[in-house]
Design an enzyme around this catalytic site. Sequence first.
Site, short mmCIF file in Angstrom:
data_model
loop_
_atom_site.label_atom_id
_atom_site.label_comp_id
_atom_site.label_asym_id
_atom_site.label_seq_id
_atom_site.Cartn_x
_atom_site.Cartn_y
_atom_site.Cartn_z
N ASP A 740 0.82 -1.20 0.00
CA ASP A 740 0.00 0.00 0.00
C ASP A 740 0.87 1.26 0.00
O ASP A 740 0.64 2.19 -0.77
CB ASP A 740 -0.88 -0.06 1.26
CG ASP A 740 -1.98 0.95 1.21
OD1 ASP A 740 -2.74 0.94 0.22
OD2 ASP A 740 -2.05 1.77 2.15
N LYS A 744 1.41 4.38 -2.86
CA LYS A 744 1.39 5.83 -2.60
C LYS A 744 2.69 6.46 -3.09
O LYS A 744 2.68 7.54 -3.70
CB LYS A 744 1.22 6.11 -1.11
CG LYS A 744 -0.14 5.68 -0.58
CD LYS A 744 -0.25 5.95 0.91
CE LYS A 744 -1.55 5.38 1.46
NZ LYS A 744 -1.63 5.43 2.92
#
Length: 875
Positions: A740, A744
Amino acid sequence: MSAKKAVIEVHKFGGASLTDAAAFRRAVQIVKGRAAPRAVVVSAPAGVTDVLLNLAVRAAAGDGDSCAPEVESLRARYAEILRGAVARGGVKEVATEIDRSMGELSRLLSSLAVLKELTARTRDFIVSRGERLSARILAAALAAGGVRARYVDATEVIFTDGPFGGASPNLILTDMAARKTLRPLCLSGIVPVIPGFIGAAKIDEHEDEHDHGAGDAHHRAPPPARSHAGDERRARGVTTLGRGGSDLTATLIARALSAREVSLWKDVPGLLTADPRVVPDARVIPQLHLREAAELAYFGAKVLHPRALIPVAGRPIPVFVRPFADPSAAGTEISARRTLDRYPVKALSAVGGQALLTVAGNGMLGVPGIAARTFEALHRQGISVSLISQSSSEQSICFSVPAGAARRARDRLTDEFRDEIARGEVDGIDVRSGLATVAVVGIGMAGHLGIAARVFAALAEAGINIVAIAQGSSELNISFVVAAKDAPAAQRAVHGAFQLSKIGGGAAARAAYTDAVLLGFGQIGRALAGIMSKAGGKRRGGRAADRPSLRLVAAIDRRGFVFDPNGLSPRTVAALVASKKAGRSLADGPGGQLATPTDALSFLAEHALSDPMLVDVTADETTPLIRQALGGGMDVVLANKRPLSGPRQESEALATLAARAGRRMLTEATVGAGLPIFDTYRKLAESGDRVIKIEGCLSGTLGFVLTEVEHGRPFSEALRRAMDLGYTEPDPRDDLSGTDVGRKALILGRLLGFTGEPGDVVVESLVPAAVRTLPRDAFLARLGGLDADWSRRGAAAKAKGGTLRYVASVTKDRISVGLKVVDRSSPFFGLKGTDNQVAFTTARYRKNPLVITGPGAGPAVTAAGVLNDMLRVGG
Ligand code: ADP
Ligand code: ASP
Ligand code: MG
C-alpha cells in the site's frame, strides 16, 4: 382595449420553477405584471409528480406501509406552500382540499397494496392531484394578491382520446369546451387557473382497465357525444398527457382562445442550444422556427413536451420559453419566422434508453415489402420507431426503438419473418441496447453543404464511435446513434464544431448543483454520504450564492446502485448505511437496483446530471470505470490509489483522457488521507520551486504499530490493537507487506517525473517469508513468534539513539519504501500514532525540508480529504 377584442395571453408555470412558497409568490407577481387578459396553467411543484408515481409503484408492489411518512411530508409541503403563498383569505378552503386529497391518496395506496396491481388509469388519478392542488393554491394566492382568479378543473376544458398515461388531446372537443368555459372568464377580467398535465379521459376508456404504456397506438371509434362534467367523471375520468404535459395544456388552451401568445415560464433562460446539464456552455437561442423546436422536443430535449407545439402549428400564436427567475428577460421565441441564418445548426438534443434493431440477410435484396412489413408489424404492437436507416444494398434495415420495447419488437419480427428466416433469406433480428440517439437540428441545413461532414468529423476527432446514422428528408435534422455513455461527449463535440456557444441569446445560467456519484460504499463512502446528504444540497454557508452546491445523487457498489436525481435524502442514506453495515449490497437496500458498476454508470450517463462528478472511494481496479466517467463528461475525484499506481501507460492515458475531455481528475486523498500533499506540491511548483525529493511516513497503520513497539509493547499486541481499532486491512499482512505504501510512493514519484513501472519500486516487506503464504488465521496464531525479533530491532535502534519508522523515499529516479532507523535529527523521529508526515526537499527548502504532518488514517479524515477535492471540482 375593448373587452370583446382583447387578446388573451396564456402563462404556464413549470414544476421545475415552482419549488416553494416564494416561487408561488413570484408567479403571482408575474401574472400581476401583465395587462392583457390572462389564463394560467400550473404544474405540480418540483418533484411532486415523481414522488406520487413512486408511491403508486411501491404501494402496488405491496410495500404500502412505508408510504405513510411520504404522504405526510407531501401534505406538509403543500400546507407550507399554501401558508407562505397566500397572505390572507382563501386559505381554509384550500387547506381542507389538501387534507382531503392526501387522505384520498392514503386510501388509494392502501388499496393498491391489497390489489397489487397498478393500472394506468389509477396511476393517472393518483398523480393528477399534484397539479390540482398546485392550481388551487395559485388561484388562492392570486386572489389574495388582488387578482380576480378562479380554479377551473382541467377535465372541464381539456378533452382527450386516451390512452391513460399519455393521452392525445381531442382538439375539436377541447377547442369547444375551453373557449366556452374560459373565454368569458378571461374577458370579464377573471384569471382562470387550470392544472396542467391532465385532462378528461375518453369516455369509453372508463371501462378500460388495461395498462397502456405511453405512446401505444390505439385504434378506436371516435368519441361519442358526452354529457358534461359531474363529480364522477372528475374523480375517475382523469387522464394525463404524458410527462411534461403541462406545456401541452398551455398550447391547447392558447389555441382554443386564439391567444396572442403563450409563455412557458421555466427554470432556464430560454430554449438552449443544448441541455445545459450536458453542455455547460449552452446558449439561449433568441428565436427558433416551430419546426426546429418541435424536432428538438421530439428528439428528447427535455424542455418541451414533444407534442406541445402541435396545437399552435399553422396559427399565429408564438410560444415563448421564458426564465422564471428573470421575468424581464427576452427568453426564446418559437414561431413561424426564420432568423439566425448564419447558424445552419441551432441546437442538439439526445434521447437515451434506445435500442437498435437490425433486420438483415442476403435474401432481402429485391424482395419487396420487407420494410413495409417490418414497420407495419411494429405499428400493430404500438411500438414507436424513432430513427430508420436502410443501406442501399438492401441487405439490412436498421431502426431504433425505446429499450423497453426492444424484446417485444424482436419477438414480433422474428414471428413475422419466420418463413424468410427458415429459408435463409433473412438472417434474424439483431438487437443492440444501451444506446442514445443524438439529433442535430437546424432549418438552415437544407441550404448548406457539408453539415453532415462537419458533424461526423467532430465526432471522429472526439474518438466517438457512431453506431448508426439517419437524415430525415426534411433536412431539418441529422440524427446519429452512439453508445449511451458517449452521448454527452458527442453533444459537446458537435456543439463546439458549430460554434453554438456564440449564438446571441446569452449564456445558460450556471448550474445550481454539482451532482456527485459515489463509487464504493465502504467506510469512507459511508462517511462521505452522511456528510453530503446532511448538507442536503443547501448552498454552503459563506460562499458566493452563484456557486453550485454539491448534491449526492447516486452510489454504486459491486452489485448495484441507488439513484435519486433530486439528491439522496439523509433518511435514505441512513437506511443504506445501516443496510450496508449489515452486509447487504446497495442493490438490496431501499431503492436499490441490481447492476454491474459499468451498467450503473451507463444508466446514470443517460440521466442528464448536473455537472456530474464520480468519486472513487473503492480499493478496486476501477480504471475502465474512470475512463467511462471521464469520457461521459464527468469530473473525477479519486481516493482509490489503484488507477494511478498501475502500469505507467494506463495512468498516463487517464490524465490524457481527462485533458482531452476537458474534465478534472483530483487525487488528493490517494496519499496521506486529508493532508494537502498534492496541493503543497502544486503551490511549490507554481511558485517556481523545484521538488527534489519527497520522503514520508505514509501508513497510519504501520506508524501506529511502530510507535507502540517503540514504547516497549510486544509487536503481536501492538498489531492486535491496531486490528481492534479498525486501522488495518482485514488481513494485516496487506499493511505489513508495504504494498500500500509502495503504491502511494509511486503516485508521488510520478508527480516528480518517475517513469518506471510498479515493479521498479523497491518495497521491503515486514512479513517474514516463512509466514507470507499461511492462511490468515494461521498467520495470526503465529504472531507471538515475531515478537522477539521486533524487540531486538527496537532495542538496536534505541541503542543508536534512534527509532524505527517505515519510510517512503521518492525521487524522479528511484522509489523505495522500507524500515529505517531514524534519529533525532529526522522530522520522522517525533511522529506519533497514526499520524502521517511528508517532507519535501526542494531547491528552496534544501537543508530544512518543508514538512506536513497530520492524521493519516481513518475514514473521517480521508472523507474530509475527498470532500475537499469535491468542493474544488464543484467550484
Ligand atoms: P417545466 O418546469 O416547465 O416543467 P422542464 O423541467 O420540463 O420545465 O424543462 C426545463 C429543463 O429542461 C431545464 O431545467 C433543462 O435542464 C432542460 N433542458 C433540456 N434541454 C434543454 C434545452 N435545449 N434548452 C433548455 N432547457 C433544456
Ligand atoms: N408534473 C408533470 C411532470 O412532472 C407535468 C409537468 O410538469 O408538465 O411530468
Ligand atoms: Mg416540464
